[in-house]
Design a protein around this motif. Structure first.
Motif, PDB file in Angstrom:
ATOM      1  N   ALA A  16      83.873 152.277 -44.770  1.00  0.00           N
ATOM      2  CA  ALA A  16      83.624 151.739 -46.107  1.00  0.00           C
ATOM      3  C   ALA A  16      84.741 152.117 -47.068  1.00  0.00           C
ATOM      4  CB  ALA A  16      82.272 152.230 -46.625  1.00  0.00           C
ATOM      5  N   ALA A  17      85.209 153.351 -46.973  1.00  0.00           N
ATOM      6  CA  ALA A  17      86.306 153.793 -47.839  1.00  0.00           C
ATOM      7  C   ALA A  17      87.584 153.018 -47.530  1.00  0.00           C
ATOM      8  CB  ALA A  17      86.532 155.296 -47.674  1.00  0.00           C
ATOM      9  N   GLY A  18      87.849 152.728 -46.275  1.00  0.00           N
ATOM     10  CA  GLY A  18      89.032 151.953 -45.903  1.00  0.00           C
ATOM     11  C   GLY A  18      88.972 150.534 -46.439  1.00  0.00           C
ATOM     12  N   ILE A  19      87.808 149.906 -46.336  1.00  0.00           N
ATOM     13  CA  ILE A  19      87.649 148.550 -46.876  1.00  0.00           C
ATOM     14  C   ILE A  19      87.815 148.561 -48.391  1.00  0.00           C
ATOM     15  CG2 ILE A  19      85.980 146.675 -47.220  1.00  0.00           C
ATOM     16  CD1 ILE A  19      84.903 147.323 -44.414  1.00  0.00           C
ATOM     17  N   TRP A  20      87.199 149.558 -49.064  1.00  0.00           N
ATOM     18  CA  TRP A  20      87.299 149.664 -50.518  1.00  0.00           C
ATOM     19  C   TRP A  20      88.742 149.872 -50.957  1.00  0.00           C
ATOM     20  CZ3 TRP A  20      84.947 148.357 -54.683  1.00  0.00           C
ATOM     21  CH2 TRP A  20      85.252 148.952 -55.893  1.00  0.00           C
ATOM     22  N   LEU A  21      89.455 150.749 -50.280  1.00  0.00           N
ATOM     23  CA  LEU A  21      90.856 150.997 -50.635  1.00  0.00           C
ATOM     24  C   LEU A  21      91.720 149.764 -50.371  1.00  0.00           C
ATOM     25  CD1 LEU A  21      91.298 154.665 -49.398  1.00  0.00           C
ATOM     26  CD2 LEU A  21      91.211 153.856 -51.767  1.00  0.00           C
ATOM     27  N   GLY A  22      91.416 149.025 -49.316  1.00  0.00           N
ATOM     28  CA  GLY A  22      92.148 147.786 -49.032  1.00  0.00           C
ATOM     29  C   GLY A  22      91.952 146.759 -50.127  1.00  0.00           C
ATOM     30  N   CYS A  23      90.711 146.600 -50.593  1.00  0.00           N
ATOM     31  CA  CYS A  23      90.434 145.664 -51.693  1.00  0.00           C
ATOM     32  C   CYS A  23      91.156 146.094 -52.965  1.00  0.00           C
ATOM     33  CB  CYS A  23      88.939 145.575 -51.935  1.00  0.00           C
ATOM     34  SG  CYS A  23      88.063 144.708 -50.617  1.00  0.00           S
ATOM     35  N   LEU A  24      91.147 147.400 -53.241  1.00  0.00           N
ATOM     36  CA  LEU A  24      91.866 147.894 -54.423  1.00  0.00           C
ATOM     37  C   LEU A  24      93.362 147.619 -54.310  1.00  0.00           C
ATOM     38  CD1 LEU A  24      90.152 151.316 -55.252  1.00  0.00           C
ATOM     39  CD2 LEU A  24      90.105 149.207 -56.583  1.00  0.00           C
ATOM     40  N   ALA A  25      93.918 147.774 -53.118  1.00  0.00           N
ATOM     41  CA  ALA A  25      95.346 147.518 -52.932  1.00  0.00           C
ATOM     42  C   ALA A  25      95.673 146.051 -53.177  1.00  0.00           C
ATOM     43  CB  ALA A  25      95.776 147.939 -51.529  1.00  0.00           C
TER      44      ALA A  25
END
Length: 122
Positions: A16-25
């Motif tokens: 979930a953190a990886g997906i969230w960070l990807g969206c933020l990027a």
């Protein structure tokens, strides 16, 4: 060497953190690039896509679809019939009897020769 084990919740949180960070990027990249885009691209991106005029609207019922199918079939059949008729006419026009009666009519343009030429040449 023992393998590290990762619990179910830790693993889920990591994904979930990886997906969230990807969206933020992606959002940060778009925010940074937006002012540098040419005005034509910005206006094109901000407008909804236009419907293509070349594609007909989808039919609303099976009956309309069937009618369109029949119209296409009829048009295809008529085109094939015209091609067949044209090839048969060319065959008659290039035949030996047609050539003979054309020469006869050119040499002696009488009504009889014309009728024979029309009969053999179509």
């Amino acid at each position: 060497m023992p393998q590290p084990t990762l619990g179910f919740w830790k693993f889920t949180f990591a994904i979930a953190a990886g997906i969230w960070l990807g969206c933020l990027a992606v959002a940060a990249t778009a925010w940074l690039i937006w002012p540098d885009l040419p005005p034509a691209v910005v206006s094109r991106l901000s407008q909804p896509p236009a419907a293509t005029p070349t594609s007909p609207p989808p039919p609303s019922s099976n009956e309309e679809m069937f009618q369109q199918y029949l119209q296409r079939q009829q048009a295809t059949q008529e085109q094939q019939n015209r091609q067949i008729e044209k090839s048969e006419q060319e065959k008659r026009f290039n035949s030996a009897p047609c050539q003979f009666w054309r020469q006869q009519y050119q040499a002696n343009p009488t009504q009889g020769n014309r009728e024979k030429m029309d009969g053999y040449c179509g």
